[in-house]
Enzyme design. Structure first.
Site, PDB file in Angstrom:
ATOM      1  N   ASP A 141       0.859  -1.187   0.000  1.00 18.57           N
ATOM      2  CA  ASP A 141       0.000   0.000   0.000  1.00 18.57           C
ATOM      3  C   ASP A 141       0.891   1.231   0.000  1.00 18.57           C
ATOM      4  OD1 ASP A 141      -2.423   1.466   0.072  1.00 18.57           O
ATOM      5  OD2 ASP A 141      -2.237   1.727   2.232  1.00 18.57           O
ATOM      6  N   SER A 142       0.303   2.345  -0.414  1.00 14.33           N
ATOM      7  CA  SER A 142       1.059   3.602  -0.383  1.00 14.33           C
ATOM      8  C   SER A 142       1.228   4.117   1.046  1.00 14.33           C
ATOM      9  CB  SER A 142       0.353   4.661  -1.233  1.00 14.33           C
ATOM     10  OG  SER A 142      -0.961   4.887  -0.753  1.00 14.33           O
ATOM     11  N   CYS A 148      -3.626  -1.051  -2.185  1.00 14.86           N
ATOM     12  CA  CYS A 148      -3.820   0.369  -2.517  1.00 14.86           C
ATOM     13  C   CYS A 148      -4.831   0.489  -3.656  1.00 14.86           C
ATOM     14  CB  CYS A 148      -2.478   0.973  -2.932  1.00 14.86           C
ATOM     15  SG  CYS A 148      -2.568   2.698  -3.456  1.00 14.86           S
ATOM     16  N   ASN A 149      -5.957   1.150  -3.391  1.00 12.65           N
ATOM     17  CA  ASN A 149      -6.965   1.327  -4.430  1.00 12.65           C
ATOM     18  C   ASN A 149      -6.426   2.126  -5.612  1.00 12.65           C
ATOM     19  OD1 ASN A 149     -10.057   0.511  -3.832  1.00 12.65           O
ATOM     20  ND2 ASN A 149      -8.976   0.849  -1.904  1.00 12.65           N
ATOM     21  N   THR A 150      -5.629   3.156  -5.343  1.00  7.69           N
ATOM     22  CA  THR A 150      -5.082   3.983  -6.421  1.00  7.69           C
ATOM     23  C   THR A 150      -4.146   3.166  -7.301  1.00  7.69           C
ATOM     24  OG1 THR A 150      -5.250   5.981  -5.078  1.00  7.69           O
ATOM     25  CG2 THR A 150      -3.778   6.065  -6.969  1.00  7.69           C
ATOM     26  N   CYS A 189     -12.023   2.493  -0.486  1.00  5.69           N
ATOM     27  CA  CYS A 189     -10.773   3.026   0.084  1.00  5.69           C
ATOM     28  C   CYS A 189     -10.479   2.231   1.338  1.00  5.69           C
ATOM     29  CB  CYS A 189     -10.920   4.509   0.411  1.00  5.69           C
ATOM     30  SG  CYS A 189      -9.514   5.219   1.307  1.00  5.69           S
ATOM     31  N   THR A 190      -9.217   1.905   1.552  1.00  5.25           N
ATOM     32  CA  THR A 190      -8.861   1.046   2.680  1.00  5.25           C
ATOM     33  C   THR A 190      -8.941   1.761   4.026  1.00  5.25           C
ATOM     34  OG1 THR A 190      -6.514   1.540   2.231  1.00  5.25           O
ATOM     35  CG2 THR A 190      -7.409  -0.530   1.352  1.00  5.25           C
ATOM     36  N   HIS A 191      -9.137   3.075   4.038  1.00  8.08           N
ATOM     37  CA  HIS A 191      -9.375   3.787   5.292  1.00  8.08           C
ATOM     38  C   HIS A 191     -10.815   3.603   5.779  1.00  8.08           C
ATOM     39  CE1 HIS A 191      -5.553   5.792   4.585  1.00  8.08           C
ATOM     40  NE2 HIS A 191      -5.697   6.526   5.674  1.00  8.08           N
ATOM     41  N   TYR A 217      -0.439   8.762  -3.527  1.00  9.31           N
ATOM     42  CA  TYR A 217      -0.266   8.343  -4.913  1.00  9.31           C
ATOM     43  C   TYR A 217      -1.268   9.030  -5.835  1.00  9.31           C
ATOM     44  CZ  TYR A 217       3.042   4.455  -4.161  1.00  9.31           C
ATOM     45  OH  TYR A 217       4.153   3.701  -3.891  1.00  9.31           O
ATOM     46  N   GLY A 218      -2.365   9.502  -5.278  1.00  5.51           N
ATOM     47  CA  GLY A 218      -3.444  10.041  -6.099  1.00  5.51           C
ATOM     48  C   GLY A 218      -3.080  11.244  -6.940  1.00  5.51           C
ATOM     49  N   GLU A 229      -7.580   9.354   9.959  1.00  2.45           N
ATOM     50  CA  GLU A 229      -6.207   9.411  10.480  1.00  2.45           C
ATOM     51  C   GLU A 229      -6.115  10.280  11.731  1.00  2.45           C
ATOM     52  OE1 GLU A 229      -3.254  10.190   7.517  1.00  2.45           O
ATOM     53  OE2 GLU A 229      -3.632   8.281   6.500  1.00  2.45           O
TER      54      GLU A 229
END
Length: 274
Positions: free
Chosen positions: A12-13, A75-77, A187-189, A44-45, A152
């Site tokens: 993941d980023s 990472c979705n991106t 999104c992983t968040h 990364y976006g 976060e």
């Protein structure tokens, strides 16, 4: 060659992919895991497809060198922008987060209308919409840029987060999408605010967590093409977890424990050359 359990690399980023790792450990405890968070180069976006592909490929090669026999692009991106390039460069099976989430959503939707929430980059790629279109499902993608900083910050059950979520979802389910019956967390968040989202979405709407879907996809693939390991080798031991990060290991430990749901002790700093 030393006998060992299946080793799965997770990339993941940042730390968000730890929600995918959490689901993997719960579902496939007989494997060991190597997690790589490219925290020095996120987000990364805002980067080009070529840059995202180059960063991701460097990370997956690092994971391969450390014994990964399967790769999960959490990472979705990176999945949305560069999965084909990553698969072409990898030497082991690769699973991304978009297709499993889309497949689960398509199966769950009776109305054949699905809402996908994600970051600006993931939504702009239209990766989920394309994957759902291919399955005969109409999708509306909604960018929710405030969710990542709120998560976060630790505000996963805060009134501000709930108010923001209500605004986003009202917009997402409006204008012809009132009948949508599935919400995809792209999104992983977002799994950290899943309880909050459950409270404010209509009862008819089921929530598809791409982290859970990805873990299921990995388990299915392992049953078909298991990584090389001898039957019964160390099966009863809990998963061993290794963590690598390209930025502050202290920040990774602090923030990552919230995503993984357990303390993170050993994080090694990595300096990947361009």
């Amino acid at each position: 060659m030393q006998t060992r359990r299946p080793a799965i690399g997770v990339f993941d980023s940042g730390v968000g992919g730890l929600t995918v790792l959490k689901e993997l450990v719960a579902l496939i405890p007989e494997a060991d895991y190597i997690y790589f968070g490219d925290t020095a180069r996120l987000p990364y976006g805002s980067k080009s497809v070529e840059t995202v592909a180059r960063f991701a490929i460097g990370a997956v090669h690092y994971l391969e060198r450390h014994g990964a026999e399967m790769l999960v692009i959490a990472c979705n991106t990176a999945t949305a922008l560069a999965l084909d390039q990553i698969k072409a460069a990898a030497h082991v099976p690769v699973v991304g987060v978009v297709e499993p989430g889309a497949e689960r959503a398509a199966r769950a939707s009776q109305a054949k209308r699905v809402v996908v929430i994600g970051t600006e980059a993931t939504v702009s790629s239209h990766a989920y919409r394309k994957a759902l279109d291919a399955r005969g499902v109409e999708a509306r993608e909604k960018a929710c840029p405030l969710f990542v900083p709120l998560v976060e910050e630790g505000w996963v059950d805060h009134p501000v987060t709930e108010q923001v979520a209500r605004i986003y979802l009202e917009q997402a389910f409006a204008d012809g999408f009132q009948s949508a019956d599935v919400l995809v967390l792209g999104c992983t968040h977002y799994p950290l605010i899943k309880p909050l989202l459950h409270r404010i979405t209509p009862e008819r709407v089921s929530i598809v967590d791409s982290a859970e879907s990805t873990a299921n996809a990995v388990r299915q693939q392992l049953s078909v093409t298991p990584p090389p390991s001898k039957p019964g080798a160390e099966r009863r031991q809990p998963s061993r977890l290794k963590f690598f990060a390209t930025d502050s290991v202290e920040k990774f430990r602090r923030l990552g424990s919230m995503f993984l749901g357990r303390a993170i002790e050993d994080v090694q700093h990595v300096d990947l050359k361009e």
